[in-house]
Design a protein around this motif. Structure first.
Motif, PDB file in Angstrom:
ATOM      1  N   LEU A  87     -18.846   3.896  10.260  1.00 21.85           N
ATOM      2  CA  LEU A  87     -18.807   2.467   9.948  1.00 21.85           C
ATOM      3  C   LEU A  87     -17.370   1.950   9.865  1.00 21.85           C
ATOM      4  CD1 LEU A  87     -21.656   2.211   7.313  1.00 21.85           C
ATOM      5  CD2 LEU A  87     -21.649   1.360   9.664  1.00 21.85           C
ATOM      6  N   LEU A  88     -16.470   2.788   9.331  1.00 18.56           N
ATOM      7  CA  LEU A  88     -15.071   2.360   9.220  1.00 18.56           C
ATOM      8  C   LEU A  88     -14.469   2.141  10.608  1.00 18.56           C
ATOM      9  CD1 LEU A  88     -12.684   1.777   7.391  1.00 18.56           C
ATOM     10  CD2 LEU A  88     -12.128   4.208   7.398  1.00 18.56           C
ATOM     11  N   ALA A  89     -14.786   3.071  11.533  1.00 21.84           N
ATOM     12  CA  ALA A  89     -14.275   2.929  12.900  1.00 21.84           C
ATOM     13  C   ALA A  89     -14.789   1.629  13.518  1.00 21.84           C
ATOM     14  CB  ALA A  89     -14.700   4.133  13.737  1.00 21.84           C
ATOM     15  N   ILE A  90     -16.093   1.352  13.344  1.00 24.80           N
ATOM     16  CA  ILE A  90     -16.666   0.132  13.928  1.00 24.80           C
ATOM     17  C   ILE A  90     -16.054  -1.097  13.269  1.00 24.80           C
ATOM     18  CG2 ILE A  90     -18.798  -1.179  14.212  1.00 24.80           C
ATOM     19  CD1 ILE A  90     -20.253   1.556  14.302  1.00 24.80           C
ATOM     20  N   PHE A  91     -15.963  -1.050  11.933  1.00 25.68           N
ATOM     21  CA  PHE A  91     -15.418  -2.184  11.179  1.00 25.68           C
ATOM     22  C   PHE A  91     -14.003  -2.513  11.638  1.00 25.68           C
ATOM     23  CE2 PHE A  91     -13.169  -3.892   7.460  1.00 25.68           C
ATOM     24  CZ  PHE A  91     -14.014  -4.932   7.107  1.00 25.68           C
ATOM     25  N   ASP A  92     -13.181  -1.463  11.805  1.00 17.28           N
ATOM     26  CA  ASP A  92     -11.794  -1.721  12.181  1.00 17.28           C
ATOM     27  C   ASP A  92     -11.681  -2.158  13.641  1.00 17.28           C
ATOM     28  OD1 ASP A  92      -9.024  -1.762  11.325  1.00 17.28           O
ATOM     29  OD2 ASP A  92      -8.744  -0.238  12.868  1.00 17.28           O
ATOM     30  N   ILE A 130      -5.633   3.457  -4.934  1.00 13.64           N
ATOM     31  CA  ILE A 130      -5.635   4.810  -5.494  1.00 13.64           C
ATOM     32  C   ILE A 130      -6.743   4.949  -6.539  1.00 13.64           C
ATOM     33  CG2 ILE A 130      -4.238   6.460  -6.801  1.00 13.64           C
ATOM     34  CD1 ILE A 130      -1.816   5.301  -5.296  1.00 13.64           C
ATOM     35  N   THR A 131      -6.987   3.856  -7.289  1.00  9.91           N
ATOM     36  CA  THR A 131      -8.105   3.865  -8.232  1.00  9.91           C
ATOM     37  C   THR A 131      -9.420   4.093  -7.494  1.00  9.91           C
ATOM     38  OG1 THR A 131      -6.887   2.253  -9.499  1.00  9.91           O
ATOM     39  CG2 THR A 131      -9.190   2.583 -10.101  1.00  9.91           C
ATOM     40  N   ALA A 132      -9.544   3.477  -6.317  1.00  9.76           N
ATOM     41  CA  ALA A 132     -10.769   3.669  -5.526  1.00  9.76           C
ATOM     42  C   ALA A 132     -10.962   5.135  -5.186  1.00  9.76           C
ATOM     43  CB  ALA A 132     -10.706   2.832  -4.250  1.00  9.76           C
ATOM     44  N   PHE A 133      -9.868   5.811  -4.830  1.00  9.43           N
ATOM     45  CA  PHE A 133      -9.945   7.243  -4.506  1.00  9.43           C
ATOM     46  C   PHE A 133     -10.511   8.033  -5.680  1.00  9.43           C
ATOM     47  CE2 PHE A 133      -8.185  11.523  -4.582  1.00  9.43           C
ATOM     48  CZ  PHE A 133      -8.344  11.961  -3.287  1.00  9.43           C
ATOM     49  N   PHE A 134      -9.893   7.845  -6.861  1.00  8.86           N
ATOM     50  CA  PHE A 134     -10.297   8.674  -8.000  1.00  8.86           C
ATOM     51  C   PHE A 134     -11.668   8.271  -8.541  1.00  8.86           C
ATOM     52  CE2 PHE A 134      -5.743   9.618  -7.927  1.00  8.86           C
ATOM     53  CZ  PHE A 134      -5.817  10.999  -7.966  1.00  8.86           C
ATOM     54  N   SER A 135     -12.010   6.972  -8.476  1.00 11.17           N
ATOM     55  CA  SER A 135     -13.338   6.568  -8.939  1.00 11.17           C
ATOM     56  C   SER A 135     -14.402   7.207  -8.059  1.00 11.17           C
ATOM     57  CB  SER A 135     -13.516   5.053  -8.876  1.00 11.17           C
ATOM     58  OG  SER A 135     -12.361   4.422  -9.290  1.00 11.17           O
ATOM     59  N   MET A 136     -14.169   7.161  -6.743  1.00  9.18           N
ATOM     60  CA  MET A 136     -15.158   7.741  -5.841  1.00  9.18           C
ATOM     61  C   MET A 136     -15.287   9.233  -6.082  1.00  9.18           C
ATOM     62  SD  MET A 136     -17.382   7.398  -3.591  1.00  9.18           S
ATOM     63  CE  MET A 136     -17.562   6.389  -2.142  1.00  9.18           C
ATOM     64  N   TRP A 137     -14.176   9.901  -6.344  1.00 13.61           N
ATOM     65  CA  TRP A 137     -14.216  11.337  -6.596  1.00 13.61           C
ATOM     66  C   TRP A 137     -15.053  11.624  -7.844  1.00 13.61           C
ATOM     67  CZ3 TRP A 137      -9.419  15.043  -7.143  1.00 13.61           C
ATOM     68  CH2 TRP A 137      -9.698  16.230  -6.457  1.00 13.61           C
ATOM     69  N   GLY A 138     -14.826  10.837  -8.898  1.00 13.49           N
ATOM     70  CA  GLY A 138     -15.609  10.995 -10.115  1.00 13.49           C
ATOM     71  C   GLY A 138     -17.094  10.775  -9.844  1.00 13.49           C
ATOM     72  N   THR A 182       0.844  -1.203   0.000  1.00 14.62           N
ATOM     73  CA  THR A 182       0.000   0.000   0.000  1.00 14.62           C
ATOM     74  C   THR A 182       0.874   1.245   0.000  1.00 14.62           C
ATOM     75  OG1 THR A 182      -1.599   1.283   1.257  1.00 14.62           O
ATOM     76  CG2 THR A 182      -0.153  -0.121   2.529  1.00 14.62           C
ATOM     77  N   SER A 183       0.327   2.339  -0.518  1.00 16.23           N
ATOM     78  CA  SER A 183       1.057   3.606  -0.425  1.00 16.23           C
ATOM     79  C   SER A 183       0.884   4.221   0.947  1.00 16.23           C
ATOM     80  CB  SER A 183       0.562   4.605  -1.458  1.00 16.23           C
ATOM     81  OG  SER A 183       0.641   4.058  -2.736  1.00 16.23           O
ATOM     82  N   GLY A 184      -0.081   3.723   1.726  1.00 13.91           N
ATOM     83  CA  GLY A 184      -0.276   4.212   3.084  1.00 13.91           C
ATOM     84  C   GLY A 184      -0.575   5.701   3.128  1.00 13.91           C
ATOM     85  N   GLY A 185      -0.111   6.326   4.216  1.00 17.10           N
ATOM     86  CA  GLY A 185      -0.338   7.761   4.384  1.00 17.10           C
ATOM     87  C   GLY A 185       0.406   8.603   3.361  1.00 17.10           C
ATOM     88  N   LYS A 186       1.435   8.019   2.729  1.00 20.17           N
ATOM     89  CA  LYS A 186       2.221   8.765   1.736  1.00 20.17           C
ATOM     90  C   LYS A 186       1.343   9.252   0.590  1.00 20.17           C
ATOM     91  CE  LYS A 186       7.054   8.005   1.934  1.00 20.17           C
ATOM     92  NZ  LYS A 186       7.182   7.237   3.181  1.00 20.17           N
ATOM     93  N   PHE A 187       0.297   8.478   0.282  1.00 20.50           N
ATOM     94  CA  PHE A 187      -0.593   8.873  -0.801  1.00 20.50           C
ATOM     95  C   PHE A 187      -1.127  10.291  -0.574  1.00 20.50           C
ATOM     96  CE2 PHE A 187      -5.084   9.384  -1.878  1.00 20.50           C
ATOM     97  CZ  PHE A 187      -4.984   9.434  -3.251  1.00 20.50           C
ATOM     98  N   ALA A 241     -12.962   6.352   0.633  1.00 20.10           N
ATOM     99  CA  ALA A 241     -12.944   5.204  -0.275  1.00 20.10           C
ATOM    100  C   ALA A 241     -11.558   4.577  -0.284  1.00 20.10           C
ATOM    101  CB  ALA A 241     -13.332   5.639  -1.688  1.00 20.10           C
ATOM    102  N   TYR A 242     -10.533   5.441  -0.232  1.00 16.30           N
ATOM    103  CA  TYR A 242      -9.147   4.955  -0.205  1.00 16.30           C
ATOM    104  C   TYR A 242      -8.909   4.099   1.041  1.00 16.30           C
ATOM    105  CZ  TYR A 242      -4.021   5.296   0.057  1.00 16.30           C
ATOM    106  OH  TYR A 242      -2.683   5.021   0.151  1.00 16.30           O
ATOM    107  N   LEU A 243      -9.371   4.603   2.198  1.00 17.11           N
ATOM    108  CA  LEU A 243      -9.170   3.858   3.448  1.00 17.11           C
ATOM    109  C   LEU A 243      -9.999   2.567   3.458  1.00 17.11           C
ATOM    110  CD1 LEU A 243      -9.129   6.756   6.068  1.00 17.11           C
ATOM    111  CD2 LEU A 243      -7.195   5.558   5.078  1.00 17.11           C
ATOM    112  N   TRP A 244     -11.235   2.655   2.963  1.00 19.69           N
ATOM    113  CA  TRP A 244     -12.077   1.450   2.904  1.00 19.69           C
ATOM    114  C   TRP A 244     -11.457   0.410   1.974  1.00 19.69           C
ATOM    115  CZ3 TRP A 244     -15.761  -0.823   5.562  1.00 19.69           C
ATOM    116  CH2 TRP A 244     -16.548  -0.065   6.429  1.00 19.69           C
ATOM    117  N   ALA A 245     -10.922   0.886   0.830  1.00 24.14           N
ATOM    118  CA  ALA A 245     -10.302  -0.048  -0.119  1.00 24.14           C
ATOM    119  C   ALA A 245      -9.158  -0.781   0.548  1.00 24.14           C
ATOM    120  CB  ALA A 245      -9.809   0.711  -1.351  1.00 24.14           C
ATOM    121  N   ASN A 246      -8.431  -0.055   1.414  1.00 20.21           N
ATOM    122  CA  ASN A 246      -7.320  -0.697   2.115  1.00 20.21           C
ATOM    123  C   ASN A 246      -7.793  -1.866   2.957  1.00 20.21           C
ATOM    124  OD1 ASN A 246      -5.695  -0.684   4.962  1.00 20.21           O
ATOM    125  ND2 ASN A 246      -4.346  -0.425   3.203  1.00 20.21           N
ATOM    126  N   ARG A 247      -8.983  -1.738   3.535  1.00 15.18           N
ATOM    127  CA  ARG A 247      -9.486  -2.808   4.380  1.00 15.18           C
ATOM    128  C   ARG A 247     -10.190  -3.902   3.572  1.00 15.18           C
ATOM    129  NH1 ARG A 247      -6.348  -1.422   7.598  1.00 15.18           N
ATOM    130  NH2 ARG A 247      -6.703  -0.873   9.776  1.00 15.18           N
TER     131      ARG A 247
END
Lengths: 489, 114
Positions: A445-450, A410-418, A117-122, A390-396
C-alpha cells in the motif's frame, strides 16, 4: 551428547533467542540503514536532486555563501554525489551541527525548504545505539560480542552444514525444513556475519574498552584523532583580498587526490581575508577505508598550502574495518548485497527462535512463559518490520508543516512496536503470520500510495517504491506459503 | 561496471552449481543416476575454476578490497539460489512421478481392444 556439546547447544539456542530479540531489530534497521541516503531522499520529497557538474554546483554554492555569509569565519560546501544528491552549504562558528545549513536548488540556487524529519538517519542511529546514547552502545556492543560467540557455537553444533551444503528439504517434516533454512542461510551469510559482528564490535571498541583513551588522553577519545588528523589553520591577516573562484581549486585537488576519488566537500576558513584557506576533502565512496584525503590551497593565490593523503597505519586499519561495516563503497551493487545479507541474517536468527520455541512447546504448551517467549520472538521480527513501516507511513501522513513532526515519526515507530508486542501476547503464535502479512500489506500500500503521490517523477524515489512493492509481494508469498494458518511455526 | 557485475554473478552461480553437482546427493537429484568414478571430482574442479574466474572478474577494474567484498557477497546469493533451485527441482520431480504413476495405473487397460 557430551556435556560440552550440551553447554554449547544451550548457549547457542537460549542465548541466541534472548539476544535475537535485540539482534533481529538491529539487523533489520541496519539493513535498511545501508540505503540511508536514498531513504532520506524519499522522506523529503520536496528536495530536488541535482545533476550539475561539481564545478557548476560549486559556483551556485559560492554565490549563495557570498550573499548570506560573507563575514562568517567558516564556510562549508558539500557537493552533490551518490550519498547526497543536493548542493548543501553551512556556515558559522563551531562544528557542523552548530552551523546554519541550507540545501540549494541546482538551477535557481535558492534554498529548498523540506519537511522536518530524521530521514534514513533514524535507522542508522537506532542500529548503532537504539537511540539510548552511551548505554545503548553498551547494549549493542554486548549483543555484538554475543553474536560472535553464537556464530562460532553455531558452526560447531550444526557441524553437518558443510556435508549438507546446498540442502533444502521442504517436504521432509516441519522441523527438518526450518532447520535446513536456518543452516543454509547461516552458511551462506557466514563470512558476512563474522565480518559485520566483528567490525561492529571494533567500531564500539572505545566505548566498551576505554582503557587506552583513559590512560593516554585523559578519557577524551577525540584527542587521539587530533593527533593523527592534521588541522590546516592560520590566523587571519585582517586585510581584505579578492579570492579566486572556488572552482579553480577543483581540478588541482583532483590531480592530487587518488584516481577513484573526486572532491566531496570544501571548507573555507576566513573567506574574504588575504590569508583565507580552502580545504578540499575527497570522496570515500571509491575505497573501503573510510578516510577522506584532504588538500588545502591558499584561497587568494591558489598555491598548495598543505595536504594529508598519507595516514597512520593503525588509523588506516581501524578505518578499513569501520568502512567495511558502513559500506559506503562500491555503489548500488554492494548496498544491495549488504542489505540482502543482513535480512537473510535476521531471517536465520528468527528461524533459530522458532526452532527453540517449537521444541519447548512440546512440554510447555500454553504456559505464560511460553506465551511471552513466542510474543517476544514475533514482535522482534514482524513487529520491527511493522514499526519501520509505521515510521515511513508517518512520514507521509503527518502534514509537512507540522511542528516537531520529526519526533512524532519516531513516536510512531515505538508505538507500533509496542502494539505489535501487545498483539503478539494476545494472539499467541498466530501473531507470526498476522504480523508478516500486515507488513506485506503495508509495504504494497505504501508503494501504491507514494506512486500516486508522484513517486515516479524522481528516479531514486521511484526505485524505492518499486523495491517496497517487490518486497511486499515477496513477503506475502512467503507468509502464505510458509505460515499457513493451520500449521503456524 | 554493470556488465562486469552480471558476468561475475553468472560465473559465481555457475561455479556454485558445479560444486553442487560435485556432491553425490545433488548429482542424483539432477541426473537420477549414480555418478561415474571421476565425475564428482570433475564437477568440483570445474566449479572452482568458474569461481576463480568470477573472482578475477570482480577484481578487474576495482580496488582489491572492494572486488573481494563483492565476490564474497555474490557467493552467498549464489549458494542460496542453487539450494532453492535444487529444492524446487526435487519437488517438481516428485509431483511429475506421482502424475505418471496415476496415469499408469488406471485408464488404458480398459481402452485397449480385446
Amino acid at each position: 551428547m557430551s556435556p560440552y556439546g550440551k553447554a554449547l547447544l544451550g548457549l547457542h539456542s537460549w542465548g541466541g533467542m534472548i539476544f535475537s530479540w535485540l539482534l533481529i531489530p538491529i539487523f533489520i534497521t541496519g539493513s535498511i540503514a545501508v540505503f540511508e541516503p536514498q531513504i532520506s531522499h524519499w522522506m523529503r520529497p520536496e528536495l530536488i536532486a541535482s545533476h550539475n557538474t561539481a564545478s557548476a554546483s560549486l559556483d551556485i554554492a559560492e554565490a549563495r555563501l557570498r550573499a548570506v555569509a560573507a563575514d562568517e569565519p567558516i564556510w562549508r560546501i558539500m557537493l552533490p554525489g551518490s550519498r547526497r544528491p543536493y548542493i548543501q552549504i553551512a556556515w558559522g562558528q563551531g562544528g557542523f551541527r552548530m552551523q546554519k545549513r541550507e540545501m540549494l536548488h541546482a538551477v535557481s540556487g535558492e534554498p529548498m525548504a523540506a519537511r522536518e524529519t530524521s530521514g534514513g538517519k533514524f535507522f542508522t542511529h537506532f542500529h548503532a545505539d537504539l537511540l539510548l546514547g552511551r548505554p545503548g552502545r553498551w547494549i549493542v556492543g554486548a549483543a555484538g560480542i554475543f553474536m560472535l560467540a553464537a556464530i562460532i557455537s553455531g558452526v560447531l553444533i550444526h557441524h553437518r552444514i558443510f556435508k549438507e551444503f546446498f540442502t533444502l528439504r521442504p517436504r521432509s517434516g516441519k522441523r527438518r525444513s526450518w532447520l535446513d533454512v536456518h543452516n543454509l542461510f547461516g552458511v551462506a551469510t557466514l563470512p558476512f556475519m563474522l565480518m559485520i559482528a566483528y567490525t561492529g564490535v571494533v567500531i564500539l571498541a572505545d566505548t566498551i574498552m576505554p582503557a587506552a583513551s583513559n590512560m593516554l588522553y585523559e578519557g577524551n577519545p577525540r584527542a587521539s584523532r587530533a593527533e593523527l588528523v592534521k588541522t590546516f589553520e592560520r590566523k587571519p591577516s585582517g586585510t581584505k583580498a579578492e579570492a579566486l573562484p572556488l572552482h579553480t581549486h577543483l581540478a588541482r585537488a583532483e590531480r592530487i587526490l587518488d584516481d577513484d576519488d573526486s572532491v566531496d566537500s570544501l571548507l573555507v576558513r576566513n573567506p574574504g581575508d588575504r590569508k583565507a584557506l580552502v580545504e578540499t576533502a575527497g570522496n570515500v565512496t571509491g575505497r573501503v577505508t573510510s578516510i577522506a584525503d584532504r588538500v588545502v590551497f591558499d584561497a587568494v593565490s591558489g598555491e598548495l598550502f598543505g595536504r594529508q593523503t598519507e595516514w597512520n597505519p593503525m588509523l588506516t586499519s581501524f578505518r578499513t574495518l569501520v568502512g567495511l561495516h558502513l559500506a559506503y563503497f562500491g555503489g548500488t551493487a554492494i548496498q544491495w548485497l549488504y542489505f540482502l545479507s543482513g535480512l537473510l541474517g535476521a531471517i536465520m536468527m528468527a528461524i533459530g527462535t522458532v526452532l527453540l520455541l517449537r521444541k519447548r512447546r512440546q512440554r510447555h504448551d500454553g504456559d505464560a512463559m511460553q506465551r511471552w517467549l513466542e510474543a517476544m520472538g514475533a514482535a522482534s521480527a514482524g513487529g520491527t518490520l511493522l514499526a519501520c513501516l509505521a515510521y515511513l507511513w508517518a512520514n507521509r501522513l503527518i502534514p509537512a508543516a507540522m511542528p516537531s513532526r520529526s519526533s512524532l515519526e519516531i513516536t510512531a515507530f515505538f508505538s507500533m512496536w509496542g502494539l505489535t508486542l501487545l498483539h503478539a501476547v494476545l494472539r499467541g503464535r498466530k501473531a507470526w503470520r498476522e504480523q508478516l502479512m500486515a507488513a506485506a500489506a503495508f509495504l504494497i500500500l505504501l508503494a501504491i500510495f507514494d506512486a500516486l503521490g508522484g513517486g515516479f517523477d524522481d528516479a531514486t524515489r521511484g526505485n524505492i517504491d518499486l523495491s517496497l512493492l517487490a518486497f511486499g509481494a515477496l513477503l506475502m508469498v512467503c507468509g502464505k506459503r510458509f505460515f499457513r494458518p493451520e500449521e503456524t511455526p | 561496471m554493470i556488465m562486469s557485475f552480471l558476468l561475475a554473478t553468472m560465473l559465481n552461480t555457475g561455479g556454485m552449481s558445479c560444486l553442487a553437482l560435485g556432491m553425490e546427493q545433488h548429482y542424483r537429484t539432477i541426473y537420477d543416476a549414480s555418478p561415474g568414478p571421476n565425475e564428482l571430482p570433475y564437477w568440483r574442479r570445474k566449479g572452482w575454476v568458474l569461481l576463480s574466474l568470477g573472482l578475477a572478474v570482480c577484481l578487474a577494474g576495482r580496488r582489491f578490497a572492494i572486488g573481494a567484498v563483492l565476490w564474497t557477497g555474490l557467493l552467498s546469493i549464489a549458494l542460496i539460489s542453487v539450494a532453492i533451485f535444487l529444492a524446487a527441482h526435487q519437488k517438481h520431480k516428485a509431483t511429475r512421478t506421482m502424475r505418471l504413476r496415476e496415469a499408469d495405473s488406471t485408464p488404458h487397460r480398459e481402452i485397449r481392444p480385446q
